[in-house]
Design an enzyme around this catalytic site. Sequence first.
Site, PDB file in Angstrom:
ATOM      1  N   CYS A 147       0.834  -1.208   0.000  1.00 18.34           N
ATOM      2  CA  CYS A 147       0.000   0.000   0.000  1.00 18.34           C
ATOM      3  C   CYS A 147       0.866   1.254   0.000  1.00 18.34           C
ATOM      4  CB  CYS A 147      -0.927  -0.014   1.217  1.00 18.34           C
ATOM      5  SG  CYS A 147      -2.017   1.419   1.265  1.00 18.34           S
ATOM      6  N   CYS A 179      -0.550   4.276   1.833  1.00 20.33           N
ATOM      7  CA  CYS A 179      -0.453   4.251   3.303  1.00 20.33           C
ATOM      8  C   CYS A 179       0.990   4.511   3.752  1.00 20.33           C
ATOM      9  CB  CYS A 179      -0.861   2.892   3.880  1.00 20.33           C
ATOM     10  SG  CYS A 179      -2.228   2.080   3.081  1.00 20.33           S
ATOM     11  N   ASP A 180       1.953   3.905   3.049  1.00 23.56           N
ATOM     12  CA  ASP A 180       3.315   3.858   3.591  1.00 23.56           C
ATOM     13  C   ASP A 180       4.334   4.758   2.901  1.00 23.56           C
ATOM     14  OD1 ASP A 180       2.396   2.045   5.386  1.00 23.56           O
ATOM     15  OD2 ASP A 180       3.047   0.281   4.276  1.00 23.56           O
TER      16      ASP A 180
END
Length: 483
Positions: free
Chosen positions: A173, A176-177
């Site tokens: 992801c 997200c990261d």
Amino acid sequence: MKKQSRYTIFTAIALLTALSGCFGSKTAQSSVDMGLLQGKANIMPVAVIGSGPAGLMAAVYGARGGKDTYVLEGNKPGGLLMDTTEVANWPGEIMITGPKIIEKMRNQALHQGVNFVEDAVERIDTSSWPYAIHTENGDILHAMSIIIATGAAPKRLNIPGEDEYWGAGVTACAVCDAPFYKGLEVVVIGGGDSAVEEAIQLSSYASKITILVRKDRMRAAESMQERLKGYPSISIKYNVEPRKIVGDGTEVTGIELFNVQTHQHETFPTSGVFLAIGHNPNTSFLKGSIPLTEGGNVIVKGRTQETLIHGIFSAGDVEDHRYRQAGTSAGYGIAAGLDAVRFLDDNGYNPAIAAQIKPQLFGKSVDGAQELDISQGAIELESLDELDQLLAKHEVVIADFWTKTCPSCKVMLPHFRSIAQEMSGQVAFVTIDAEEASDISEKYFVNRVPLMLVFKDGQIVSRHSGPLSKKELSSFVEQFASN
Ligand code: NDP
């Protein structure tokens, strides 16, 4: 309405059903016995499992068909579109972000009267009708019809080092990261549209991104590959298969590659490995209750969205392994919603039955003030009175403000809840719908969400506005929870 009269009607329905064999249905095989609703609580005429484009459109059509429709949102409300940046092939939009699509669709569903339930499904029991849905929060709900729209999850490489460094350099992801890879060199594995998406998302943070493609060409659409030309920090390495992820015991330092043309091995240095190699349908919770294909997709019949179980339908990536587009998912969702409405109509669902089951609907039977028990994790507050009670009782109260129309809030909420679960008892964790609990919002000047407020001894000691990743949320909370 009084209990007795409700049962009288159900008894009449049961009798009528027994006499007629079926309740307005066309064939014996397609009938269900409305009398079986008697004595059941938490009955949902249309239960949609999943809140991506398929689930949301199914819900819109369920509600427009005049049926009380509930969406069980799952642990990742909005689904994979929430991780997507620009979408250029959504009907009627030249360019739109994935979260914006979900926000608009969710608003449309709310406008049509769809109810949203913040819970995920653990398993369903299809052995008798109405079907039982067991949720992660421990509720048992009953569904007259179900639409499965749980989408798909990213595939894993299954190579050495992947599990060891999962979450510590290996992730699926980027949205997200990516912020954790500021100024670092990373690789993206895969040659499809997702790989392009992930690489572009990473380009705002990482200094160098290499897309590793196992063939001599990418599978991504020409237009997507064209987009890459505008990003000098992104390059592509062809003909390489990932064989092992290597690290220093704490974080990733490289990836071992096998060149399929030269048959050479090399260790390619990298700080992060982002997977974009496709998806598996989210059907593990259905095993044993619904027939699935070998690949794990839900099987639907011919030109309908009905599964092999009567009254259960499916739509989107969870059943469609061929097209897998947000637009086609939405379309299949529409078809599934229409199928569910027709199923209920064909089986004798009518305004009288709707009125009778309404008092037993999920969440509507709770009377009186809720008990403010913080020992089991985060609790949803509905009024200033409740917040005041907690502030008087607990030294530290951590509040996550959200609204139904805020996509990033919906991404943060499950993280907040799982953190609260892990740390339950130490401090009070609360979630607050800033629109519903307007008295709280007014008092504490909540005009933007997501917003975290931390109270100590009744006073605000910290205020954070804007989205937080799970890691950031964890470290934010920890500084107050451990005091
Ligand atoms: P795809 O299945 O399209 O692509 C997966 C890629 O991963 C392929 O290049 C495949 O290689 C590669 N791959 C698979 N397994 C391995 C492995 N073990 N090692 C190395 N490489 C591997 O998946 P996507 O997630 O990219 O896309 C899914 C669908 O979603 C598509 O229909 C796509 O169009 C859509 N989508 C659309 C977007 C948009 O429009 N903005 C954004 C993202 C997705 P190979 O080619 O050799 O099989």
